[in-house]
Write an enzyme that holds these catalytic residues in place. Sequence first.
Site: not given
Ligand code: NAD
Ligand code: 6OD
Length: 486
Positions: A178, A254, A288, A390
């Site tokens: 998804k 993550e 992130c 954040e």
């Molecule tokens: P988000 O949580 O809004 O959405 C992520 C995904 O989850 C999307 O596909 C969304 O449609 C889905 N989703 C939302 N609500 C849901 C539910 N109730 N059930 C199932 N699926 C659902 O995140 P975003 O805005 O897309 O991404 C930004 C965030 O992601 C930031 O907080 C960032 O720090 C984090 N992030 C973390 C990492 C990591 O590796 N730790 C990497 C990249 C981004």
């Molecule tokens: O480099 C990667 O494998 C990884 N998971 C990066 C994540 C970046 C977050 O925005």
Amino acid sequence: MVADTILNFIDGEYVATGKWFDNRTPTTNALIGQVAEAGKAEVDAAVAAARAALKGPWGKMALEKRVELLEALVAEINHRFDEFLEAECADTGKPKSLASHIDIPRGAANFKVFADMVKNVSNEFFEMATSDGLGALNYATRSPVGVVGVICPWNLPLLLMTWKVGPALACGNTVVVKPSEETPRTAALLGEVMNKVGIPKGVYNVVHGFGPNSAGEFLTSHPDVNALTFTGETRTGEIIMKAAANGSRPVSLEMGGKNAAIVFADCNFEAAVEGTLRSAFANCGQVCLGTERVYVERQIFDRFVAAMKAGAEQMKIGVPDDPATGMGPLISKEHQNKVLSYCRLAMEEGATVVTGGGVPDMPGELKNGCWVQPTIWTGLPETARVIKEEIFGPVCHIAPFDSEEEVLAKANDNVYGLSTAIWTTNLARANRVAQKMEVGIAWVNSWFLRDLRTPFGGAKQSGIGREGGVHSLEFYTELKNVCIKL
Ligand code: NAD
Ligand code: 6OD
């Protein structure tokens, strides 16, 4: 760009639905496509296709053949590199100079690295003494965990999707992905590549839509999905963890971060400035692992702030095709409004604006885009919401510190614990501080330097579990011990 349609990919076929949602490009906020939203029926069909492929051709395929197909997949993504690049930049507005070095090559490499790893990894073996003197042999085997639900964010769409799909397929699982509603294109395009190289139908499925009461929820609550892997916001991760509890399914999360950089006076100054500029502003601050809190030893504080200001002001804000572009837009109007609301909050909380804090003046149709200036603040108390929460935009706060103990206390005083970047030429101190930081990933004199064999994940509210290298095996396989009494 002419608006096009982006379809679900189920059982090797592109599938429309009766329901569409808009796909906009963030440089102008113009409508560039219509996405077919998957309902419950499509999610059910995708999960059923994934189950059938698992029981059928994919599940029965020899490891060597699986690896060969994944290698062919890498070659075909690279062959269609420009199409993936166009698609990713249309959805995100990010500079092509960035996406062509990070997003697309890494999006492909994730299949190669995990295919290599699965091909070469060994399992444990123990000989055991028994009272009859004959002994027993214990050996471990790994089997796929099953149908994996993969929920993805929008910031590095292809890279973060294949970071999960690569190891999942290498381990013999099938997936239902998804993608984020903001960035559906590259996940859909990958379906064509799967078909072209001959990955059996149903191994890779894509369902488009949103979270609650849409494809995200239908997938995560589906009883025939065996494991869930998620990247995104912490509050979404918590909802998905609850969904995973039904049926006691494994979950890998993550999630968010509020990462601190720590800059000691003995650092290589230019490298620290360059690295911190990158960690704060790369991908318009939507990484992130990015830095939103910078702590600088007082002796070099003023000089460091001045150098960061100069670097931020030199950065060219622009469109993906311009090779001079250093920073693109945020992902959406909604996210732009969120980041701008934090800019206003910073002022209310007493920040000094070193640079930025608003919307840059863009020409023509770009005026409608989701732009925010690279922004640096100083002067906020550690209790400020801007320091604690954040923001996920091109913003950072810089604060001085006087001792190692003080900076460790401040840097660790946060609910998140994803990553840190420590800048110093004193190796003993670098290691000491890295050990004391409550994070999953600590960089010393670098940032986002990634060896894909290393463990990746967050501490505290930044995540649960580790992926990367053999750590991905722990999540994507079921480990079984066989004990043979001799
Ligand atoms: P988000 O949580 O809004 O959405 C992520 C995904 O989850 C999307 O596909 C969304 O449609 C889905 N989703 C939302 N609500 C849901 C539910 N109730 N059930 C199932 N699926 C659902 O995140 P975003 O805005 O897309 O991404 C930004 C965030 O992601 C930031 O907080 C960032 O720090 C984090 N992030 C973390 C990492 C990591 O590796 N730790 C990497 C990249 C981004
Ligand atoms: O480099 C990667 O494998 C990884 N998971 C990066 C994540 C970046 C977050 O925005």
